[in-house]
Design a protein around this motif. Structure first.
Motif, PDB file in Angstrom:
ATOM      1  N   ALA A 165       0.831  -1.214   0.000  1.00  0.00           N
ATOM      2  CA  ALA A 165       0.000   0.000   0.000  1.00  0.00           C
ATOM      3  C   ALA A 165       0.862   1.259   0.000  1.00  0.00           C
ATOM      4  O   ALA A 165       0.395   2.337  -0.379  1.00  0.00           O
ATOM      5  CB  ALA A 165      -0.925   0.008   1.217  1.00  0.00           C
ATOM      6  N   ALA A 166       2.123   1.120   0.426  1.00  0.00           N
ATOM      7  CA  ALA A 166       3.022   2.275   0.494  1.00  0.00           C
ATOM      8  C   ALA A 166       3.850   2.448  -0.780  1.00  0.00           C
ATOM      9  O   ALA A 166       4.637   3.383  -0.884  1.00  0.00           O
ATOM     10  CB  ALA A 166       3.949   2.139   1.700  1.00  0.00           C
ATOM     11  N   ALA A 167       3.685   1.547  -1.734  1.00  0.00           N
ATOM     12  CA  ALA A 167       4.455   1.640  -2.985  1.00  0.00           C
ATOM     13  C   ALA A 167       3.736   2.561  -3.957  1.00  0.00           C
ATOM     14  O   ALA A 167       2.511   2.538  -4.054  1.00  0.00           O
ATOM     15  CB  ALA A 167       4.615   0.253  -3.609  1.00  0.00           C
ATOM     16  N   ASP A 168       4.509   3.378  -4.692  1.00  0.00           N
ATOM     17  CA  ASP A 168       3.876   4.116  -5.776  1.00  0.00           C
ATOM     18  C   ASP A 168       4.114   3.311  -7.053  1.00  0.00           C
ATOM     19  O   ASP A 168       5.223   3.222  -7.557  1.00  0.00           O
ATOM     20  CB  ASP A 168       4.385   5.561  -5.881  1.00  0.00           C
ATOM     21  N   GLY A 169       3.067   2.670  -7.521  1.00  0.00           N
ATOM     22  CA  GLY A 169       3.200   1.775  -8.660  1.00  0.00           C
ATOM     23  C   GLY A 169       3.247   0.329  -8.206  1.00  0.00           C
ATOM     24  O   GLY A 169       2.858  -0.006  -7.089  1.00  0.00           O
ATOM     25  N   SER A 170       3.754  -0.528  -9.061  1.00  0.00           N
ATOM     26  CA  SER A 170       3.654  -1.970  -8.816  1.00  0.00           C
ATOM     27  C   SER A 170       4.962  -2.569  -8.316  1.00  0.00           C
ATOM     28  O   SER A 170       5.076  -3.781  -8.222  1.00  0.00           O
ATOM     29  CB  SER A 170       3.246  -2.673 -10.109  1.00  0.00           C
ATOM     30  N   ALA A 171       5.949  -1.739  -8.014  1.00  0.00           N
ATOM     31  CA  ALA A 171       7.252  -2.284  -7.600  1.00  0.00           C
ATOM     32  C   ALA A 171       7.254  -2.591  -6.105  1.00  0.00           C
ATOM     33  O   ALA A 171       7.439  -1.700  -5.280  1.00  0.00           O
ATOM     34  CB  ALA A 171       8.369  -1.304  -7.943  1.00  0.00           C
ATOM     35  N   TRP A 205      -6.935 -10.944  15.938  1.00  0.00           N
ATOM     36  CA  TRP A 205      -6.052 -11.235  14.809  1.00  0.00           C
ATOM     37  C   TRP A 205      -4.652 -10.652  14.958  1.00  0.00           C
ATOM     38  O   TRP A 205      -4.469  -9.504  15.386  1.00  0.00           O
ATOM     39  CB  TRP A 205      -6.657 -10.693  13.520  1.00  0.00           C
ATOM     40  N   VAL A 206      -3.669 -11.471  14.568  1.00  0.00           N
ATOM     41  CA  VAL A 206      -2.297 -11.035  14.323  1.00  0.00           C
ATOM     42  C   VAL A 206      -2.211 -10.795  12.817  1.00  0.00           C
ATOM     43  O   VAL A 206      -2.541 -11.696  12.037  1.00  0.00           O
ATOM     44  CB  VAL A 206      -1.297 -12.143  14.727  1.00  0.00           C
ATOM     45  N   VAL A 207      -1.809  -9.598  12.412  1.00  0.00           N
ATOM     46  CA  VAL A 207      -1.687  -9.287  10.986  1.00  0.00           C
ATOM     47  C   VAL A 207      -0.352  -8.576  10.767  1.00  0.00           C
ATOM     48  O   VAL A 207      -0.092  -7.524  11.372  1.00  0.00           O
ATOM     49  CB  VAL A 207      -2.852  -8.401  10.489  1.00  0.00           C
ATOM     50  N   ASN A 208       0.490  -9.164   9.932  1.00  0.00           N
ATOM     51  CA  ASN A 208       1.846  -8.657   9.709  1.00  0.00           C
ATOM     52  C   ASN A 208       2.146  -8.535   8.217  1.00  0.00           C
ATOM     53  O   ASN A 208       1.595  -9.284   7.403  1.00  0.00           O
ATOM     54  CB  ASN A 208       2.884  -9.613  10.309  1.00  0.00           C
ATOM     55  N   SER A 209       3.046  -7.622   7.870  1.00  0.00           N
ATOM     56  CA  SER A 209       3.472  -7.489   6.478  1.00  0.00           C
ATOM     57  C   SER A 209       4.905  -6.991   6.447  1.00  0.00           C
ATOM     58  O   SER A 209       5.256  -6.036   7.150  1.00  0.00           O
ATOM     59  CB  SER A 209       2.554  -6.500   5.738  1.00  0.00           C
ATOM     60  N   VAL A 210       5.739  -7.659   5.653  1.00  0.00           N
ATOM     61  CA  VAL A 210       7.146  -7.267   5.525  1.00  0.00           C
ATOM     62  C   VAL A 210       7.518  -7.250   4.049  1.00  0.00           C
ATOM     63  O   VAL A 210       6.973  -8.024   3.256  1.00  0.00           O
ATOM     64  CB  VAL A 210       8.085  -8.239   6.278  1.00  0.00           C
ATOM     65  N   GLY A 211       8.430  -6.360   3.679  1.00  0.00           N
ATOM     66  CA  GLY A 211       8.887  -6.371   2.295  1.00  0.00           C
ATOM     67  C   GLY A 211       9.609  -5.106   1.892  1.00  0.00           C
ATOM     68  O   GLY A 211       9.959  -4.262   2.722  1.00  0.00           O
ATOM     69  N   ARG A 212       9.810  -5.008   0.576  1.00  0.00           N
ATOM     70  CA  ARG A 212      10.481  -3.847  -0.020  1.00  0.00           C
ATOM     71  C   ARG A 212       9.511  -3.171  -0.962  1.00  0.00           C
ATOM     72  O   ARG A 212       8.866  -3.830  -1.782  1.00  0.00           O
ATOM     73  CB  ARG A 212      11.720  -4.287  -0.795  1.00  0.00           C
ATOM     74  N   VAL A 213       9.405  -1.860  -0.832  1.00  0.00           N
ATOM     75  CA  VAL A 213       8.543  -1.092  -1.733  1.00  0.00           C
ATOM     76  C   VAL A 213       9.355   0.026  -2.372  1.00  0.00           C
ATOM     77  O   VAL A 213      10.325   0.517  -1.792  1.00  0.00           O
ATOM     78  CB  VAL A 213       7.326  -0.492  -0.993  1.00  0.00           C
ATOM     79  N   SER A 214       8.959   0.393  -3.585  1.00  0.00           N
ATOM     80  CA  SER A 214       9.553   1.549  -4.241  1.00  0.00           C
ATOM     81  C   SER A 214       8.621   2.733  -4.058  1.00  0.00           C
ATOM     82  O   SER A 214       7.421   2.636  -4.327  1.00  0.00           O
ATOM     83  CB  SER A 214       9.769   1.277  -5.730  1.00  0.00           C
ATOM     84  N   SER A 215       9.192   3.838  -3.583  1.00  0.00           N
ATOM     85  CA  SER A 215       8.406   5.047  -3.358  1.00  0.00           C
ATOM     86  C   SER A 215       9.306   6.250  -3.591  1.00  0.00           C
ATOM     87  O   SER A 215      10.398   6.334  -3.023  1.00  0.00           O
ATOM     88  CB  SER A 215       7.858   5.064  -1.927  1.00  0.00           C
ATOM     89  N   GLY A 216       8.863   7.149  -4.439  1.00  0.00           N
ATOM     90  CA  GLY A 216       9.640   8.352  -4.723  1.00  0.00           C
ATOM     91  C   GLY A 216      11.006   8.045  -5.313  1.00  0.00           C
ATOM     92  O   GLY A 216      11.961   8.793  -5.100  1.00  0.00           O
ATOM     93  N   GLY A 217      11.092   6.940  -6.043  1.00  0.00           N
ATOM     94  CA  GLY A 217      12.358   6.581  -6.679  1.00  0.00           C
ATOM     95  C   GLY A 217      13.338   5.872  -5.766  1.00  0.00           C
ATOM     96  O   GLY A 217      14.465   5.598  -6.150  1.00  0.00           O
TER      97      GLY A 217
END
Length: 214
Positions: free
Chosen positions: A130-136, A152-164
């Motif tokens: 949700a924090a990525a601008d675009g699909s990267a 509920w336990v709800v977690n999300s981890v990863g790499r996002v592209s934002s502002g280049g």
């Protein structure tokens, strides 16, 4: 610490790749099939098979020590989803996967995991994306309704592209009344973290949220 639910599947695969690298071998056909199902579709049977392959909690903890994680402990017995961790540790693991400098994993191993994290099944493409601008983006989510509380336990981890810029983000939460509420919470936190990073010029985002039920 927070229960990992299925975000531990990235850690299980990283531990498997570390063991294979130590042995000077690639993954077997069966291991690759389990790895893809475990990460892309969040398949639990595949996770259980690879949890056994790495030696359960003992194997996960040994790998995590080499990865520089200090606040993570593997779940007891077969309960990999009850591994406990922190957002700080999850970002440390993401660094092992997405940043070559200082990684214990080979370039091929890193590319393999991050490639799977970029091919997540439809219906599971929420969270830090949700924090990525675009699909990267490349991510792994975890969701678990605790039988003890019904929350509920709800977690999300990863790499996002934002502002280049590429940004490593880990959001851990617990206490949501529904999965949808937990996802909304995690996505708000991810967007907030990335906007702060943009302002500060930093690339690492961590958030932990305890929902206080009224």
């Amino acid at each position: 610490g927070f229960e990992t639910a299925s975000v531990v599947k990235v850690g299980i695969l990283a531990a498997l790749l570390l063991r294979a690298g130590d042995a000077g071998r690639g993954l077997t056909v069966a291991e690759r099939a389990h790895a893809a199902a475990m990460v892309v579709r969040s398949d639990n049977d595949s996770a259980s098979a690879l949890w056994r392959a790495i030696g359960g909690a003992r194997g996960l903890d040994a790998a995590n020590e080499r990865f520089g994680l200090t606040g993570t402990a593997g779940g007891e017995g077969t309960l990999w989803g009850l591994t406990r961790t922190t957002a700080v540790d999850q970002v440390a693991l993401l660094r092992q996967l997405f940043v070559a400098d200082g990684s214990e994993l080979s370039a091929d191993a890193r590319a393999y995991v991050t490639g799977l994290m970029g091919r997540i099944a439809d219906g599971q493409r929420w969270g830090v994306s949700a924090a990525a601008d675009g699909s990267a983006w490349a991510l792994k989510n975890g969701w678990l309704r605790r039988s003890t509380t019904g929350l509920w336990v709800v977690n999300s981890v990863g790499r996002v592209s934002s502002g280049g810029h590429g940004r490593l983000v880990a959001v851990m939460s617990r206490g949501s009344a529904t999965l949808a509420e937990g996802i909304a919470l995690v996505e708000r936190a991810a967007r907030a973290v990335v906007s702060v990073l943009a302002a500060e010029g930093d690339g690492i985002g961590r958030a932990e949220r305890d929902q206080k039920s009224s």
